[in-house]
Design an enzyme around this catalytic site. Structure first.
Site, PDB file in Angstrom:
ATOM      1  N   LYS A  83      -1.788  -8.974  -3.806  1.00 54.24           N
ATOM      2  CA  LYS A  83      -2.350  -9.039  -5.160  1.00 54.24           C
ATOM      3  C   LYS A  83      -2.852  -7.673  -5.604  1.00 54.24           C
ATOM      4  O   LYS A  83      -3.274  -6.856  -4.780  1.00 54.24           O
ATOM      5  CB  LYS A  83      -3.528 -10.011  -5.174  1.00 54.24           C
ATOM      6  N   HIS A 101       4.567   0.409   1.467  1.00 55.20           N
ATOM      7  CA  HIS A 101       5.655  -0.246   0.739  1.00 55.20           C
ATOM      8  C   HIS A 101       6.950  -0.019   1.523  1.00 55.20           C
ATOM      9  O   HIS A 101       7.197   1.099   1.986  1.00 55.20           O
ATOM     10  CB  HIS A 101       5.760   0.354  -0.665  1.00 55.20           C
ATOM     11  N   ASP A 142       2.293   0.113  -6.867  1.00 56.76           N
ATOM     12  CA  ASP A 142       3.181   1.088  -6.211  1.00 56.76           C
ATOM     13  C   ASP A 142       3.284   2.431  -6.923  1.00 56.76           C
ATOM     14  O   ASP A 142       4.254   3.158  -6.736  1.00 56.76           O
ATOM     15  CB  ASP A 142       4.609   0.505  -6.055  1.00 56.76           C
TER      16      ASP A 142
HETATM   17  C1  GRF Z   1       5.333  -5.017   4.867  1.00 53.48           C
HETATM   18  O1  GRF Z   1       6.725  -5.009   4.688  1.00 53.48           O
HETATM   19  C2  GRF Z   1       4.693  -4.019   3.960  1.00 53.48           C
HETATM   20  O2  GRF Z   1       5.528  -2.939   3.665  1.00 53.48           O
HETATM   21  C3  GRF Z   1       4.419  -4.816   2.711  1.00 53.48           C
HETATM   22  O3  GRF Z   1       4.107  -6.099   3.151  1.00 53.48           O
HETATM   23  C4  GRF Z   1       4.694  -6.327   4.418  1.00 53.48           C
HETATM   24  C5  GRF Z   1       3.603  -6.762   5.328  1.00 53.48           C
HETATM   25  O4  GRF Z   1       4.107  -7.130   6.597  1.00 53.48           O
HETATM   26  N1  GRF Z   1       3.375  -4.215   1.931  1.00 53.48           N
HETATM   27  P1  GRF Z   1       3.110  -7.403   7.801  1.00 53.48           P
HETATM   28  O5  GRF Z   1       2.201  -8.561   7.365  1.00 53.48           O
HETATM   29  O6  GRF Z   1       2.318  -6.175   8.016  1.00 53.48           O
HETATM   30  O7  GRF Z   1       3.966  -7.767   8.960  1.00 53.48           O
END
Ligand code: GRF
Length: 195
Positions: A83, A101, A142
């Site tokens: 969020k 990201h 982002d």
């Molecule tokens: C990751 O791909 C990150 O880039 C994005 O959300 C995902 C989170 O994955 N912001 P995790 O919960 O850390 O495994």
């Protein structure tokens, strides 16, 4: 140096785990790492408890700022928290909130660009490389300046799933490294990260 990792309600918590492992292995110079979770039952909160790290359950939308002030948190790392944070929180904590990201921003980012959609977008664009970006959080999805990007190739036979797996491995290297960079740049006594 006190760090809070904010996880999401549904995320796996793999980036949180990578950061905690790096810290416990002596590879992140922080005194304290706490996990902030919107739900006590989320997979990421459970994983954090298994790793023996303290978990605080609160709603980041309304309670993060108070928590950061009360606990004197220096750096907030979003890890699977999807969020948008309220503008007043972002503004009060300028340069102190970072996120990861799973693509090379500014490409393949913005509202609605998360999970497999990111990797589908990379594959349909014909890009020959992808990777991940650790960036500062601003009021827009982002759009903050990147702190660190790591790159990998996109293969001819990639599916969104195979690309996601390759990028995820990079994320787990990038996030601890970006935190080290942040601490070096902003975490020294006398440096003010909000400037
Ligand atoms: C990751 O791909 C990150 O880039 C994005 O959300 C995902 C989170 O994955 N912001 P995790 O919960 O850390 O495994």
């Amino acid at each position: 140096m006190r760090i809070a990792i904010v996880v999401g309600t549904r995320g796996r918590g793999s980036n949180m785990a990578a950061i905690v492992d790096a810290w416990k292995g002596g590879n992140i110079p922080a005194d304290e790492v706490t996990v902030v979770a919107p739900s006590a039952e989320s997979p990421a909160a459970q994983l954090a408890r298994e790793k023996g790290v303290s978990v605080r359950v609160l709603d980041p939308q309304t309670e993060l700022l108070r928590f950061v002030e009360d606990e004197r948190i220096d750096l907030i790392c979003l890890a699977g928290y999807m969020k948008k944070l309220p503008a007043d929180v972002v503004s009060a904590l300028r340069c102190r909130i970072i996120n990861i990201h799973p693509a090379l921003l500014p490409k393949h980012g913005g509202q609605g660009m998360y999970g497999m959609r990111v990797h589908e977008s990379v594959l349909s664009s014909g890009d020959r490389e992808s990777g991940c970006t650790v960036h500062f959080v601003t009021e827009e999805y982002d759009e903050g300046d990147p702190l660190l990007q790591l790159r990998c190739e996109v293969r001819g036979d990639d599916t969104p799933e195979t690309l996601a797996a390759r990028v995820l491995e990079l994320e787990h290297q990038a996030y601890p490294e970006a935190i080290r960079i942040w601490i070096q740049r902003y975490g020294q006594p006398g440096r003010n990260a909000s400037l």
